[in-house]
Design a protein around this motif. Structure first.
Motif, mmCIF file in Angstrom:
data_model
loop_
_atom_site.group_PDB
_atom_site.id
_atom_site.type_symbol
_atom_site.label_atom_id
_atom_site.label_comp_id
_atom_site.label_asym_id
_atom_site.label_seq_id
_atom_site.Cartn_x
_atom_site.Cartn_y
_atom_site.Cartn_z
ATOM 1 N N LYS A 52 0.819 -1.199 0.000
ATOM 2 C CA LYS A 52 0.000 0.000 0.000
ATOM 3 C C LYS A 52 0.855 1.252 0.000
ATOM 4 O O LYS A 52 1.852 1.334 0.707
ATOM 5 N N GLN A 53 0.423 2.212 -0.799
ATOM 6 C CA GLN A 53 1.053 3.526 -0.826
ATOM 7 C C GLN A 53 -0.023 4.551 -0.526
ATOM 8 O O GLN A 53 -1.123 4.477 -1.075
ATOM 9 N N ALA A 54 0.277 5.486 0.354
ATOM 10 C CA ALA A 54 -0.676 6.536 0.694
ATOM 11 C C ALA A 54 0.066 7.855 0.774
ATOM 12 O O ALA A 54 1.200 7.918 1.257
ATOM 13 N N GLY A 55 -0.569 8.905 0.308
ATOM 14 C CA GLY A 55 0.056 10.212 0.371
ATOM 15 C C GLY A 55 -0.972 11.306 0.501
ATOM 16 O O GLY A 55 -2.097 11.198 0.012
ATOM 17 N N PHE A 56 -0.574 12.373 1.194
ATOM 18 C CA PHE A 56 -1.405 13.557 1.326
ATOM 19 C C PHE A 56 -0.482 14.747 1.176
ATOM 20 O O PHE A 56 0.490 14.871 1.932
ATOM 21 N N GLY A 57 -0.758 15.587 0.198
ATOM 22 C CA GLY A 57 0.164 16.676 -0.097
ATOM 23 C C GLY A 57 1.438 16.094 -0.656
ATOM 24 O O GLY A 57 1.419 15.231 -1.526
ATOM 25 N N LYS A 58 2.577 16.526 -0.108
ATOM 26 C CA LYS A 58 3.877 16.043 -0.599
ATOM 27 C C LYS A 58 4.386 14.831 0.170
ATOM 28 O O LYS A 58 5.381 14.243 -0.195
ATOM 29 N N GLU A 59 3.713 14.475 1.241
ATOM 30 C CA GLU A 59 4.143 13.340 2.055
ATOM 31 C C GLU A 59 3.569 12.040 1.499
ATOM 32 O O GLU A 59 2.393 11.965 1.180
ATOM 33 N N GLY A 163 -6.856 12.368 -6.026
ATOM 34 C CA GLY A 163 -7.664 13.559 -6.213
ATOM 35 C C GLY A 163 -7.170 14.701 -5.366
ATOM 36 O O GLY A 163 -6.001 14.748 -4.973
ATOM 37 N N PHE A 164 -8.080 15.614 -5.071
ATOM 38 C CA PHE A 164 -7.717 16.761 -4.247
ATOM 39 C C PHE A 164 -8.895 17.173 -3.372
ATOM 40 O O PHE A 164 -10.039 16.849 -3.657
ATOM 41 N N GLN A 165 -8.553 17.885 -2.310
ATOM 42 C CA GLN A 165 -9.534 18.510 -1.431
ATOM 43 C C GLN A 165 -9.099 19.963 -1.269
ATOM 44 O O GLN A 165 -7.907 20.240 -1.138
ATOM 45 N N GLN A 166 -10.073 20.871 -1.274
ATOM 46 C CA GLN A 166 -9.723 22.276 -1.139
ATOM 47 C C GLN A 166 -10.794 23.027 -0.376
ATOM 48 O O GLN A 166 -11.968 23.002 -0.754
ATOM 49 N N LEU A 167 -10.373 23.681 0.690
ATOM 50 C CA LEU A 167 -11.252 24.625 1.368
ATOM 51 C C LEU A 167 -11.135 25.948 0.617
ATOM 52 O O LEU A 167 -10.084 26.268 0.056
ATOM 53 N N ALA A 168 -12.200 26.729 0.605
ATOM 54 C CA ALA A 168 -12.269 27.943 -0.206
ATOM 55 C C ALA A 168 -11.084 28.875 0.005
ATOM 56 O O ALA A 168 -10.617 29.509 -0.925
ATOM 57 N N TRP A 169 -10.545 28.970 1.208
ATOM 58 C CA TRP A 169 -9.497 29.938 1.501
ATOM 59 C C TRP A 169 -8.096 29.320 1.524
ATOM 60 O O TRP A 169 -7.125 29.987 1.831
ATOM 61 N N LEU A 170 -7.976 28.026 1.180
ATOM 62 C CA LEU A 170 -6.684 27.348 1.189
ATOM 63 C C LEU A 170 -6.351 26.767 -0.180
ATOM 64 O O LEU A 170 -7.223 26.606 -1.032
ATOM 65 N N ASP A 171 -5.080 26.419 -0.359
ATOM 66 C CA ASP A 171 -4.651 25.751 -1.586
ATOM 67 C C ASP A 171 -5.164 24.313 -1.591
ATOM 68 O O ASP A 171 -5.356 23.712 -0.527
ATOM 69 N N PRO A 172 -5.349 23.743 -2.775
ATOM 70 C CA PRO A 172 -5.805 22.343 -2.826
ATOM 71 C C PRO A 172 -4.737 21.394 -2.291
ATOM 72 O O PRO A 172 -3.544 21.626 -2.462
ATOM 73 N N LYS A 173 -5.188 20.329 -1.634
ATOM 74 C CA LYS A 173 -4.301 19.281 -1.122
ATOM 75 C C LYS A 173 -4.548 18.017 -1.938
ATOM 76 O O LYS A 173 -5.663 17.513 -2.004
ATOM 77 N N GLN A 174 -3.484 17.530 -2.556
ATOM 78 C CA GLN A 174 -3.560 16.305 -3.338
ATOM 79 C C GLN A 174 -3.493 15.100 -2.402
ATOM 80 O O GLN A 174 -2.838 15.156 -1.363
ATOM 81 N N PHE A 175 -4.151 13.999 -2.791
ATOM 82 C CA PHE A 175 -4.051 12.769 -2.016
ATOM 83 C C PHE A 175 -4.006 11.572 -2.950
ATOM 84 O O PHE A 175 -4.412 11.648 -4.110
ATOM 85 N N LEU A 176 -3.469 10.472 -2.436
ATOM 86 C CA LEU A 176 -3.301 9.255 -3.219
ATOM 87 C C LEU A 176 -3.366 8.061 -2.290
ATOM 88 O O LEU A 176 -2.770 8.071 -1.211
ATOM 89 N N ILE A 177 -4.063 7.027 -2.707
ATOM 90 C CA ILE A 177 -4.063 5.730 -2.038
ATOM 91 C C ILE A 177 -4.000 4.677 -3.139
ATOM 92 O O ILE A 177 -4.813 4.709 -4.070
ATOM 93 N N GLU A 178 -3.032 3.783 -3.027
ATOM 94 C CA GLU A 178 -2.921 2.678 -3.977
ATOM 95 C C GLU A 178 -2.686 1.396 -3.196
ATOM 96 O O GLU A 178 -1.980 1.410 -2.187
ATOM 97 N N GLY A 179 -3.281 0.339 -3.680
ATOM 98 C CA GLY A 179 -3.070 -0.945 -3.031
ATOM 99 C C GLY A 179 -2.978 -2.059 -4.052
ATOM 100 O O GLY A 179 -3.698 -2.074 -5.049
ATOM 101 N N LYS A 180 -2.064 -2.964 -3.786
ATOM 102 C CA LYS A 180 -1.912 -4.166 -4.623
ATOM 103 C C LYS A 180 -2.026 -5.361 -3.687
ATOM 104 O O LYS A 180 -1.217 -5.523 -2.766
ATOM 105 N N ILE A 181 -3.031 -6.188 -3.921
ATOM 106 C CA ILE A 181 -3.296 -7.341 -3.056
ATOM 107 C C ILE A 181 -2.461 -8.529 -3.523
ATOM 108 O O ILE A 181 -2.474 -8.885 -4.699
ATOM 109 N N GLN A 182 -1.742 -9.099 -2.578
ATOM 110 C CA GLN A 182 -0.854 -10.233 -2.890
ATOM 111 C C GLN A 182 -1.627 -11.527 -3.030
ATOM 112 O O GLN A 182 -2.555 -11.795 -2.389
#
Length: 182
Positions: A52-59, A163-182
């Motif tokens: 599994k890979q998960a990310g929010f913003g640059k992390e 995708g992304f999430q954005q509050l009206a007064w903030l910059d959008p935050k990118q996110f990612l979740i990927e999974g590969k089942i063994q």
């Protein structure tokens, strides 16, 4: 008198258990919800190893684990289900071929699922791939989620959410979740 009271309670109980207005008539749209619920149940029992890979913003974080809450992990795929009575006339249906179902939200509608594509396997006619786009927008918040999954012989093997999430007064935050089942 007691016999009739028991029958009345039984009838009321049965009526309370059914909600005919909730689901669309059989055949309106592909039944994605049943497939995802079946996969959640199966994966919770099997507890497979997942890369599994998960990310929010640059992390970003990558791990191999068996400890996944499948109901939560696949929730956006349940949200992509459009088989609801209220949505019955909200989507343009397209069948590019006998193994593919495509549903595109009509321009006059305001629903979160913008697009849903279901592909079946040519040999087994079981679900092979799902792709969906979900959008939410109001004066305070905007988000877009692109989801896809791949299955082999009807069993989930890979899934991806970005995708992304954005509050009206903030910059959008990118996110990612990927999974590969063994």
């Amino acid at each position: 008198m007691m016999k009739y009271r028991y029958a009345f309670v039984l009838v009321l109980g049965l009526a309370a258990c059914t909600n005919p207005a909730k689901e669309a008539p059989v055949g309106t749209y592909y039944d994605l919800k049943s497939y995802i619920e079946q996969q959640i149940s199966q994966l919770q029992k099997q507890q497979p190893t997942v890369e599994k890979q998960a990310g929010f913003g640059k992390e970003k974080d990558q791990q191999t684990t068996k400890e996944i809450d499948w109901s939560r992990e696949l929730d956006l795929f349940l949200q992509a289900d459009i088989n609801k009575q209220a949505y019955q006339t909200s989507y343009q249906k397209n069948r590019p071929d006998s193994l593919t179902y495509e549903y595109t939200l009509k321009t006059t509608e305001k629903l979160p699922v913008q697009f849903l594509r279901i592909e079946l396997d040519s040999a087994t006619h079981q679900l092979r791939r799902v792709k969906a786009t979900l959008r939410t927008k109001n004066s305070l918040y905007e988000s877009e989620r692109n989801v896809w999954l791949e299955a082999e012989k009807g069993n989930l093997k890979r899934y991806h959410i970005d995708g992304f999430q954005q509050l009206a007064w903030l910059d959008p935050k990118q996110f990612l979740i990927e999974g590969k089942i063994q």
